[in-house]
Write a protein that holds these residues in place. Structure first.
Motif, PDB file in Angstrom:
ATOM      1  N   LEU A  41      76.473 163.913 -60.543  1.00  0.00           N
ATOM      2  CA  LEU A  41      75.175 163.364 -60.265  1.00  0.00           C
ATOM      3  C   LEU A  41      74.834 162.109 -60.811  1.00  0.00           C
ATOM      4  O   LEU A  41      74.378 161.020 -60.237  1.00  0.00           O
ATOM      5  N   LEU A  42      75.247 161.988 -62.096  1.00  0.00           N
ATOM      6  CA  LEU A  42      75.224 160.824 -62.841  1.00  0.00           C
ATOM      7  C   LEU A  42      76.089 159.398 -62.421  1.00  0.00           C
ATOM      8  O   LEU A  42      75.578 158.246 -62.160  1.00  0.00           O
ATOM      9  N   ALA A  43      77.203 159.964 -62.001  1.00  0.00           N
ATOM     10  CA  ALA A  43      78.176 158.759 -61.460  1.00  0.00           C
ATOM     11  C   ALA A  43      77.559 158.291 -60.013  1.00  0.00           C
ATOM     12  O   ALA A  43      77.649 157.308 -59.657  1.00  0.00           O
ATOM     13  N   TRP A  44      76.943 159.419 -59.368  1.00  0.00           N
ATOM     14  CA  TRP A  44      76.491 159.039 -57.886  1.00  0.00           C
ATOM     15  C   TRP A  44      75.445 158.084 -57.970  1.00  0.00           C
ATOM     16  O   TRP A  44      75.422 157.134 -57.222  1.00  0.00           O
ATOM     17  N   LEU A  45      74.342 158.381 -58.922  1.00  0.00           N
ATOM     18  CA  LEU A  45      72.965 157.729 -58.979  1.00  0.00           C
ATOM     19  C   LEU A  45      73.634 156.218 -59.410  1.00  0.00           C
ATOM     20  O   LEU A  45      73.033 155.144 -58.907  1.00  0.00           O
ATOM     21  N   ALA A  46      74.637 156.075 -60.358  1.00  0.00           N
ATOM     22  CA  ALA A  46      75.079 154.720 -61.021  1.00  0.00           C
ATOM     23  C   ALA A  46      75.664 153.944 -59.674  1.00  0.00           C
ATOM     24  O   ALA A  46      75.324 152.784 -59.531  1.00  0.00           O
ATOM     25  N   ALA A  47      76.540 154.809 -58.946  1.00  0.00           N
ATOM     26  CA  ALA A  47      77.036 153.932 -57.633  1.00  0.00           C
ATOM     27  C   ALA A  47      76.045 153.944 -56.701  1.00  0.00           C
ATOM     28  O   ALA A  47      76.007 152.578 -55.971  1.00  0.00           O
ATOM     29  N   TRP A  48      74.975 154.490 -56.399  1.00  0.00           N
ATOM     30  CA  TRP A  48      74.181 154.314 -55.605  1.00  0.00           C
ATOM     31  C   TRP A  48      72.981 152.962 -55.971  1.00  0.00           C
ATOM     32  O   TRP A  48      72.836 152.101 -55.046  1.00  0.00           O
ATOM     33  N   GLY A  49      73.057 152.854 -57.318  1.00  0.00           N
ATOM     34  CA  GLY A  49      72.137 151.799 -57.654  1.00  0.00           C
ATOM     35  C   GLY A  49      72.874 150.554 -57.463  1.00  0.00           C
ATOM     36  O   GLY A  49      72.317 149.342 -56.819  1.00  0.00           O
ATOM     37  N   ILE A  50      74.193 150.525 -57.551  1.00  0.00           N
ATOM     38  CA  ILE A  50      75.028 149.015 -57.393  1.00  0.00           C
ATOM     39  C   ILE A  50      75.323 148.985 -55.703  1.00  0.00           C
ATOM     40  O   ILE A  50      74.990 147.889 -55.443  1.00  0.00           O
ATOM     41  N   SER A  51      75.470 150.085 -55.061  1.00  0.00           N
ATOM     42  CA  SER A  51      75.568 149.891 -53.674  1.00  0.00           C
ATOM     43  C   SER A  51      74.172 149.471 -52.698  1.00  0.00           C
ATOM     44  O   SER A  51      74.102 148.936 -52.101  1.00  0.00           O
ATOM     45  N   PHE A  52      73.147 149.922 -53.409  1.00  0.00           N
ATOM     46  CA  PHE A  52      71.889 149.411 -52.971  1.00  0.00           C
ATOM     47  C   PHE A  52      71.612 147.956 -53.000  1.00  0.00           C
ATOM     48  O   PHE A  52      70.851 147.131 -52.318  1.00  0.00           O
ATOM     49  N   ALA A  53      71.915 147.625 -54.378  1.00  0.00           N
ATOM     50  CA  ALA A  53      71.759 146.357 -54.777  1.00  0.00           C
ATOM     51  C   ALA A  53      72.689 145.558 -53.892  1.00  0.00           C
ATOM     52  O   ALA A  53      72.040 144.159 -53.558  1.00  0.00           O
ATOM     53  N   VAL A  54      73.642 145.677 -53.312  1.00  0.00           N
ATOM     54  CA  VAL A  54      74.552 144.868 -52.134  1.00  0.00           C
ATOM     55  C   VAL A  54      73.976 145.168 -51.025  1.00  0.00           C
ATOM     56  O   VAL A  54      73.837 144.079 -50.206  1.00  0.00           O
ATOM     57  N   ALA A  55      73.599 146.445 -50.639  1.00  0.00           N
ATOM     58  CA  ALA A  55      73.199 146.776 -49.200  1.00  0.00           C
ATOM     59  C   ALA A  55      71.820 146.057 -48.776  1.00  0.00           C
ATOM     60  O   ALA A  55      71.924 145.541 -47.676  1.00  0.00           O
ATOM     61  N   LEU A  56      70.708 145.820 -49.699  1.00  0.00           N
ATOM     62  CA  LEU A  56      69.751 145.407 -49.422  1.00  0.00           C
ATOM     63  C   LEU A  56      69.820 143.801 -48.791  1.00  0.00           C
ATOM     64  O   LEU A  56      69.415 143.810 -47.915  1.00  0.00           O
ATOM     65  N   PRO A  57      70.319 142.909 -49.768  1.00  0.00           N
ATOM     66  CA  PRO A  57      70.344 141.606 -48.973  1.00  0.00           C
ATOM     67  C   PRO A  57      71.321 141.336 -47.813  1.00  0.00           C
ATOM     68  O   PRO A  57      71.144 140.708 -47.092  1.00  0.00           O
ATOM     69  N   VAL A  58      72.486 142.425 -47.757  1.00  0.00           N
ATOM     70  CA  VAL A  58      73.284 142.066 -46.827  1.00  0.00           C
ATOM     71  C   VAL A  58      72.611 142.610 -45.393  1.00  0.00           C
ATOM     72  O   VAL A  58      72.842 142.002 -44.506  1.00  0.00           O
ATOM     73  N   THR A  59      71.755 143.628 -45.528  1.00  0.00           N
ATOM     74  CA  THR A  59      71.114 144.243 -44.551  1.00  0.00           C
ATOM     75  C   THR A  59      70.167 143.023 -44.013  1.00  0.00           C
ATOM     76  O   THR A  59      70.038 142.847 -42.792  1.00  0.00           O
ATOM     77  N   PHE A  60      69.217 142.290 -44.856  1.00  0.00           N
ATOM     78  CA  PHE A  60      68.357 141.331 -44.290  1.00  0.00           C
ATOM     79  C   PHE A  60      69.512 140.002 -43.789  1.00  0.00           C
ATOM     80  O   PHE A  60      68.905 139.414 -42.948  1.00  0.00           O
ATOM     81  N   MET A  61      70.426 139.729 -44.471  1.00  0.00           N
ATOM     82  CA  MET A  61      71.261 138.873 -44.012  1.00  0.00           C
ATOM     83  C   MET A  61      72.015 138.984 -42.535  1.00  0.00           C
ATOM     84  O   MET A  61      71.973 138.103 -41.771  1.00  0.00           O
ATOM     85  N   ILE A  62      72.405 140.080 -42.199  1.00  0.00           N
ATOM     86  CA  ILE A  62      73.058 140.371 -40.892  1.00  0.00           C
ATOM     87  C   ILE A  62      72.249 140.803 -39.983  1.00  0.00           C
ATOM     88  O   ILE A  62      72.643 140.983 -38.755  1.00  0.00           O
TER      89      ILE A  62
END
Length: 84
Positions: A41-62
């Motif tokens: 769970l701790l590893a997933w939450l850390a990965a989720w934070g990083i992936s969301f930080a990438v996914a949000l701007p990419v979503t708006f750009m594409i």
């Protein structure tokens, strides 16, 4: 509640949030398994934070590119009147 003019921003936010959560969950599960649930769970939450930080701007750009592709693939109704 939010005004309708924010629909696109809210849609993009929640799409990025849920997709990054699902994908980071799947990738963390593949990499670590769930032998130690708390570590997973701790590893997933850390990965989720990083992936969301990438996914949000990419979503708006594409978004404009995806809209353009989908609009080309969708058939539009003809304005001509059909005579039966």
């Amino acid at each position: 509640m939010f005004h309708a003019k924010y629909y696109g921003h809210l849609f993009g936010f929640f799409m990025a949030l849920l997709m990054s959560g699902a994908m980071s969950f799947a990738m963390t599960l593949i990499q670590l398994g769930v032998e130690d649930l708390m570590s997973f769970l701790l590893a997933w939450l850390a990965a989720w934070g990083i992936s969301f930080a990438v996914a949000l701007p990419v979503t708006f750009m594409i978004n404009p590119v995806v809209n353009s592709i989908v609009n080309r693939l969708i058939s539009k109704p003809s304005l001509k009147k059909k005579n039966y």
